[in-house]
Design an enzyme around this catalytic site. Structure first.
Site, PDB file in Angstrom:
ATOM      1  N   HIS A 157       7.093  -0.194  -3.545  1.00 35.59           N
ATOM      2  CA  HIS A 157       5.945  -1.060  -3.271  1.00 35.59           C
ATOM      3  C   HIS A 157       5.711  -1.886  -4.538  1.00 35.59           C
ATOM      4  O   HIS A 157       5.988  -1.416  -5.642  1.00 35.59           O
ATOM      5  CB  HIS A 157       4.733  -0.150  -2.999  1.00 35.59           C
ATOM      6  CG  HIS A 157       3.504  -0.843  -2.533  1.00 35.59           C
ATOM      7  ND1 HIS A 157       2.669  -1.528  -3.381  1.00 35.59           N
ATOM      8  CD2 HIS A 157       2.949  -0.939  -1.293  1.00 35.59           C
ATOM      9  CE1 HIS A 157       1.652  -2.019  -2.688  1.00 35.59           C
ATOM     10  NE2 HIS A 157       1.799  -1.674  -1.421  1.00 35.59           N
ATOM     11  N   ASP A 211       5.175   7.736  -6.988  1.00 34.72           N
ATOM     12  CA  ASP A 211       4.150   7.037  -6.216  1.00 34.72           C
ATOM     13  C   ASP A 211       3.950   7.823  -4.922  1.00 34.72           C
ATOM     14  O   ASP A 211       4.777   7.757  -4.015  1.00 34.72           O
ATOM     15  CB  ASP A 211       4.634   5.602  -5.939  1.00 34.72           C
ATOM     16  CG  ASP A 211       3.766   4.876  -4.917  1.00 34.72           C
ATOM     17  OD1 ASP A 211       2.833   5.490  -4.364  1.00 34.72           O
ATOM     18  OD2 ASP A 211       4.047   3.690  -4.673  1.00 34.72           O
ATOM     19  N   GLN A 244       1.994   7.507   0.019  1.00 34.50           N
ATOM     20  CA  GLN A 244       2.302   7.842   1.422  1.00 34.50           C
ATOM     21  C   GLN A 244       2.747   9.285   1.611  1.00 34.50           C
ATOM     22  O   GLN A 244       3.160   9.651   2.712  1.00 34.50           O
ATOM     23  CB  GLN A 244       3.372   6.886   1.980  1.00 34.50           C
ATOM     24  CG  GLN A 244       2.981   5.427   1.964  1.00 34.50           C
ATOM     25  CD  GLN A 244       1.736   5.119   2.802  1.00 34.50           C
ATOM     26  OE1 GLN A 244       1.312   5.920   3.634  1.00 34.50           O
ATOM     27  NE2 GLN A 244       1.143   3.967   2.562  1.00 34.50           N
ATOM     28  N   LYS A 270      -6.115   6.083   1.847  1.00 37.51           N
ATOM     29  CA  LYS A 270      -4.997   6.352   2.764  1.00 37.51           C
ATOM     30  C   LYS A 270      -5.007   7.801   3.243  1.00 37.51           C
ATOM     31  O   LYS A 270      -4.079   8.253   3.918  1.00 37.51           O
ATOM     32  CB  LYS A 270      -3.671   6.043   2.064  1.00 37.51           C
ATOM     33  CG  LYS A 270      -3.485   4.555   1.754  1.00 37.51           C
ATOM     34  CD  LYS A 270      -2.170   4.305   1.070  1.00 37.51           C
ATOM     35  CE  LYS A 270      -2.094   2.940   0.432  1.00 37.51           C
ATOM     36  NZ  LYS A 270      -1.882   1.854   1.387  1.00 37.51           N
ATOM     37  N   CYS A 281       4.257  -5.564   1.016  1.00 42.89           N
ATOM     38  CA  CYS A 281       4.257  -5.464  -0.453  1.00 42.89           C
ATOM     39  C   CYS A 281       5.575  -4.873  -0.955  1.00 42.89           C
ATOM     40  O   CYS A 281       5.584  -4.059  -1.894  1.00 42.89           O
ATOM     41  CB  CYS A 281       3.094  -4.632  -0.972  1.00 42.89           C
ATOM     42  SG  CYS A 281       1.513  -5.358  -0.602  1.00 42.89           S
TER      43      CYS A 281
END
Ligand code: PMP
Length: 407
Positions: A122, A199, A202, A225, A362
């Site tokens: 991302h 990261d 998700q 999220k 993104c």
């Protein structure tokens, strides 16, 4: 087994209609909907305990501080961080990664040093490194994405060198759903003397995550999220590394002693939390964690696997529709439809109340790798049902008919 129909009753927004049709929300990768428990926790804080945190000697300030710091402990438990001191509140994943790039990167990167990222990042795990690499004269290297949407772990060894200072990669891709072997990559990075940043935007919302087991040095994610509000995110860092880092932002809260021309800094994590934090947001995140804990993260993952398998099978049955990404994945399905622009797909689906995202998500370099300018993307969470997948599929068949007529 998780019952999405019961869960849906906790989410007021899910009973609304869009364009005269029941809302089918399939964009949880962008942001998730919020259960009443999260809305109520924030409301209760603002109605009963609103005050600034830390330093306050009065009851409201103590209540606010306790609630804020309690969320820190909940976050630490949720991701299995060894202590609360490694949990820093930020605005979101993006700010968490920028914190590492600016505070750790500027102190540790020198001309010729290398940072390894992947082609599927991302932009929030790409641009911060471009910025600091340019400033420090460091070099970016990239693990490439294979045709099946996965990484080749062995390639890490070919890229690692004695100049590698950091490996940064996404845990679960927001485009392909790919679940990257971060533990294995952490092992290889450490063996070469490099740090690793994951990261987790998700992954944390969708599956059990154990930062101690992964053995990552930094781990970033966003509250919005995972059923929480916007404006609150987390950077986890190994306390020893955080301790040695200079601050990111300067101001109130992050200091110990201030003179006119010098200052000493607070202990971690507060050293990295300059200014009044998002107290209400943190409290909302705490309630979101309680909610997810009650559902059980293993159940969350199992439900998404069921829904995603159904979606994959149904979408692949539509002639002219191409699905990107691997078989084993998070609850994300990106696709292209022959002759139809992703934005047109999303606009037509919206007429049926089906909310999906279209665009580059993104991740422009990944779009280039997939040879597309954009994809349509449906993503799933605990409140999505199998019948919503059927609505999605029927609506996509309509899109196909529309474009068959015009072509
Ligand atoms: N990384 C990934 C994998 C994401 O999916 C996102 C959000 N789409 C981000 C980073 C950035 O999150 P935020 O905008 O909350 O900072």
């Amino acid at each position: 087994m998780l019952d999405p129909h019961r869960i849906r009753t906790d989410f007021p927004i899910l009973s609304r209609e869009v364009n005269g049709k029941p809302l089918v929300y399939l964009d949880s990768t962008a942001t998730t909907q919020k259960p009443t428990a999260v809305l109520e926790a924030m409301r209760k804080y603002y109605e009963r305990s609103n005050a600034n945190v830390h330093r306050g000697a009065y009851t409201l300030a103590q209540e606010a501080t306790e609630a804020y710091e309690e969320t820190r402990s909940k976050v630490a438990r949720f991701i299995h961080a060894p202590s609360d001191s490694g949990v820093i509140f930020t605005r979101n994943t993006t700010e968490a990664i920028n914190l590492v790039a600016q505070a750790w990167g500027r102190a540790n990167l020198h001309a010729g040093d290398e940072i390894i990222l992947t082609e599927m990042e991302h932009h929030s795990n790409l641009i911060p490194w471009q910025m600091v690499a340019r400033e420090r004269g460091a070099v970016l290297k990239f693990l490439h994405v294979m045709d099946d949407g996965t990484l080749d772990v062995g390639e890490v060894d070919t890229l690692l060198s004695d100049r590698t200072k950091l490996v940064g990669l996404v845990h679960v891709s927001n485009v392909l759903g790919t679940i990257n072997p971060v533990k294995e990559i952490a092992k290889r990075a450490h063996a070469a003397g490099a740090r690793i940043l994951v990261d987790g935007a998700q992954s944390v919302p969708h599956m059990p995550v154990d930062v101690k087991d992964i053995d990552c040095d930094f781990f970033a994610f966003s509250g919005h999220k995972m059923l929480g509000p916007t404006g609150i995110g987390v950077l986890y860092g190994k306390p020893k590394i955080l301790d040695a880092m200079p601050p990111f932002l300067g101001g109130g809260e992050m200091i110990r002693e201030v003179q006119l021309d010098w200052s000493t800094y607070n202990d971690i994590p507060w050293k990295f939390e300059a200014g009044t934090p998002n107290i209400g947001g943190a409290i909302g995140l705490g309630a979101a964690i309680d909610y997810l804990d009650a559902v059980g993260m293993g159940e969350v993952r199992a439900h998404e696997e069921r829904i995603t398998a159904k979606a994959l099978a149904a979408l692949r049955d539509i002639e002219g529709l191409e699905v990107f990404g691997p078989e084993v994945r998070g609850g994300v399905v990106s696709f292209a439809m022959r002759g139809a622009h992703p934005h047109d797909i999303a606009t037509i689906l919206d007429q049926d109340g089906v909310e999906i995202r279209a665009g580059h998500h993104c991740a422009q370099p990944l779009m280039r790798r997939l040879n597309v300018v954009a994809t349509a993307r449906a993503s799933f969470y605990i409140y999505n049902t199998e019948s919503e997948i059927e609505v999605l599929v029927e609506s996509l068949k309509k899109v196909k008919e529309v474009f068959a007529r015009v072509s």
